[in-house]
Motif scaffolding. Sequence first.
Motif, PDB file in Angstrom:
ATOM      1  N   GLY A 228       0.698  -1.072  -0.116  1.00  0.00           N
ATOM      2  CA  GLY A 228       0.149   0.059   0.337  1.00  0.00           C
ATOM      3  C   GLY A 228       0.763   1.517   0.209  1.00  0.00           C
ATOM      4  N   TYR A 229       1.464   1.462   0.661  1.00  0.00           N
ATOM      5  CA  TYR A 229       3.370   2.787   1.018  1.00  0.00           C
ATOM      6  C   TYR A 229       3.100   2.939  -0.668  1.00  0.00           C
ATOM      7  N   ARG A 230       3.207   1.366  -1.144  1.00  0.00           N
ATOM      8  CA  ARG A 230       3.888   1.711  -2.819  1.00  0.00           C
ATOM      9  C   ARG A 230       3.126   2.034  -3.554  1.00  0.00           C
ATOM     10  N   ALA A 231       2.146   1.760  -3.171  1.00  0.00           N
ATOM     11  CA  ALA A 231       1.315   1.903  -4.226  1.00  0.00           C
ATOM     12  C   ALA A 231       0.905   3.885  -4.218  1.00  0.00           C
ATOM     13  N   TRP A 232       1.117   4.223  -3.209  1.00  0.00           N
ATOM     14  CA  TRP A 232       0.458   5.810  -3.261  1.00  0.00           C
ATOM     15  C   TRP A 232       1.793   6.392  -3.547  1.00  0.00           C
ATOM     16  N   GLN A 233       2.954   5.786  -3.302  1.00  0.00           N
ATOM     17  CA  GLN A 233       4.360   6.333  -3.350  1.00  0.00           C
ATOM     18  C   GLN A 233       4.571   6.422  -5.085  1.00  0.00           C
ATOM     19  N   THR A 234       3.489   4.954  -5.730  1.00  0.00           N
ATOM     20  CA  THR A 234       4.644   5.293  -7.181  1.00  0.00           C
ATOM     21  C   THR A 234       3.291   6.137  -8.054  1.00  0.00           C
ATOM     22  N   ALA A 235       1.946   6.359  -7.408  1.00  0.00           N
ATOM     23  CA  ALA A 235       1.276   7.173  -7.831  1.00  0.00           C
ATOM     24  C   ALA A 235       1.918   8.785  -7.370  1.00  0.00           C
ATOM     25  N   ALA A 236       3.095   9.102  -6.495  1.00  0.00           N
ATOM     26  CA  ALA A 236       2.985  10.736  -6.758  1.00  0.00           C
ATOM     27  C   ALA A 236       4.027  10.814  -7.867  1.00  0.00           C
ATOM     28  N   LEU A 237       4.818   9.563  -8.098  1.00  0.00           N
ATOM     29  CA  LEU A 237       5.837   9.316  -8.630  1.00  0.00           C
ATOM     30  C   LEU A 237       6.140   9.445 -10.559  1.00  0.00           C
ATOM     31  N   THR A 238       4.987   9.393 -11.072  1.00  0.00           N
ATOM     32  CA  THR A 238       4.622   8.690 -12.187  1.00  0.00           C
ATOM     33  C   THR A 238       3.490   9.297 -12.855  1.00  0.00           C
ATOM     34  N   GLU A 239       2.706   9.921 -13.788  1.00  0.00           N
ATOM     35  CA  GLU A 239       1.818  10.686 -14.017  1.00  0.00           C
ATOM     36  C   GLU A 239       1.432   8.685 -14.799  1.00  0.00           C
ATOM     37  N   ASP A 240       2.232   7.375 -15.481  1.00  0.00           N
ATOM     38  CA  ASP A 240       1.535   6.507 -15.657  1.00  0.00           C
ATOM     39  C   ASP A 240       0.667   5.833 -14.976  1.00  0.00           C
ATOM     40  N   VAL A 241       0.672   6.367 -13.761  1.00  0.00           N
ATOM     41  CA  VAL A 241      -0.739   6.178 -13.026  1.00  0.00           C
ATOM     42  C   VAL A 241      -1.894   7.052 -13.170  1.00  0.00           C
ATOM     43  N   ALA A 242      -2.822   6.267 -13.062  1.00  0.00           N
ATOM     44  CA  ALA A 242      -3.725   7.078 -13.015  1.00  0.00           C
ATOM     45  C   ALA A 242      -4.674   7.005 -11.972  1.00  0.00           C
ATOM     46  N   ALA A 243      -4.636   5.631 -10.970  1.00  0.00           N
ATOM     47  CA  ALA A 243      -5.820   5.709  -9.443  1.00  0.00           C
ATOM     48  C   ALA A 243      -4.310   5.134  -8.816  1.00  0.00           C
ATOM     49  N   ALA A 244      -5.038   4.798  -8.089  1.00  0.00           N
ATOM     50  CA  ALA A 244      -3.519   4.357  -6.578  1.00  0.00           C
ATOM     51  C   ALA A 244      -4.830   3.759  -4.754  1.00  0.00           C
ATOM     52  N   VAL A 245      -4.872   2.493  -5.133  1.00  0.00           N
ATOM     53  CA  VAL A 245      -5.483   2.032  -3.491  1.00  0.00           C
ATOM     54  C   VAL A 245      -4.364   1.495  -2.794  1.00  0.00           C
ATOM     55  N   CYS A 246      -4.498   2.606  -1.304  1.00  0.00           N
ATOM     56  CA  CYS A 246      -3.501   1.705  -0.369  1.00  0.00           C
ATOM     57  C   CYS A 246      -4.400   1.497   0.527  1.00  0.00           C
ATOM     58  N   VAL A 247      -4.099  -0.316   0.968  1.00  0.00           N
ATOM     59  CA  VAL A 247      -4.335  -1.028   2.039  1.00  0.00           C
ATOM     60  C   VAL A 247      -3.336  -1.489   2.885  1.00  0.00           C
TER      61      VAL A 247
END
Length: 359
Positions: A228-247
Amino acid sequence: MPGPEPEPPAGADLHRALLDELRFPLAWGTAPERDFAAWRRVARRTVEDHLLVDDQQGVPYAPEFTDGPEGDGYRRQTVALSLTRHTRVRGSLLTPHGTGPFPAVLLLHDHGGRFDIGREKCVRPWDGGPARLASAEEWARRHFSGRFPGDELARRGYAVLCLDALGWGDRGPVGYERQQALAAHLFHLGSSLAGLMAREDVRAAGFLAGLDRVDARRVAALGFSLGGYRAWQTAALTEDVAAAVCVAWTTGLKEMLAPGGNALRGQSAYYTLHPGLSRYLDLPDVAGIAAPRPMYFLTGARDPLFTPEGVSVAYAKLRAVWESCGAGDRLRTELRPDTAHEFTAPVQDDVFAWLDSVL
């Protein structure tokens, strides 16, 4: 007659003094930048400057695909690719039957103190032998109601990519007691364990978005616990991610750094520790770089790793960022009263339905 009061732990005064000095001066709303797009550029560059690992965007992926047995409505492949100029990684790639391009999920595995499996925590293994399958099934029963989230997503029509992070599965097992040594070696070499993970996850998102079978406008990052940490961190660092879920990985930094807490014990903390970054940004400030894209943060009220206070602080900061962008409806934050540190079937169903709604 009561005895003498116990001595405070060594360094307690220094710990408190340094904690009190954290002001997070680059947080949105505090930073001098008042234009959100300008703030995002400065905040993202600040994070990248503290990764201690160079941008790897020019490195060819050079992927190699190996077909596996057919799944229930989807195709299984093992993929090997270069995420950095020094690291070649194996992963599980699932593609739904039918005509693409498909929405896709970069599935990021957890930590859990379990290193013999990595991607197999999220995707049912089809190679590696009976011991690896048994380990993966036990993990799924313990945390995911017996499901493999990657397989569930593929059945729902998502292409899914899940790779081993350094230390797990084919890239390990590093073992719990060797994490700190691994982190120390990388620091001595001018690098960073957390920075390497961040760069690799960004590269993995770019690889997934670039596949012909994938709709590059509909790629999400999803993870449980460290994932989950990795998911929001990735969304913060690239525009290739259109949405993210952190559980099950959301908190304010100050609330996480309580004496005796897991984050101060070393070991697994080094996968999330970017030296010096907290002088500028809190954890939810980093996640806020992803605004105004859709994001879902879900934490269990019975999760022993994250206090309700820390979760509330993080959620309030996140809410302020998205609402300042006029995108409050794109942020979902939930403290689930009946949930511990787990990603159970009912939670998965809610998350997958949310992904359907935004992708």
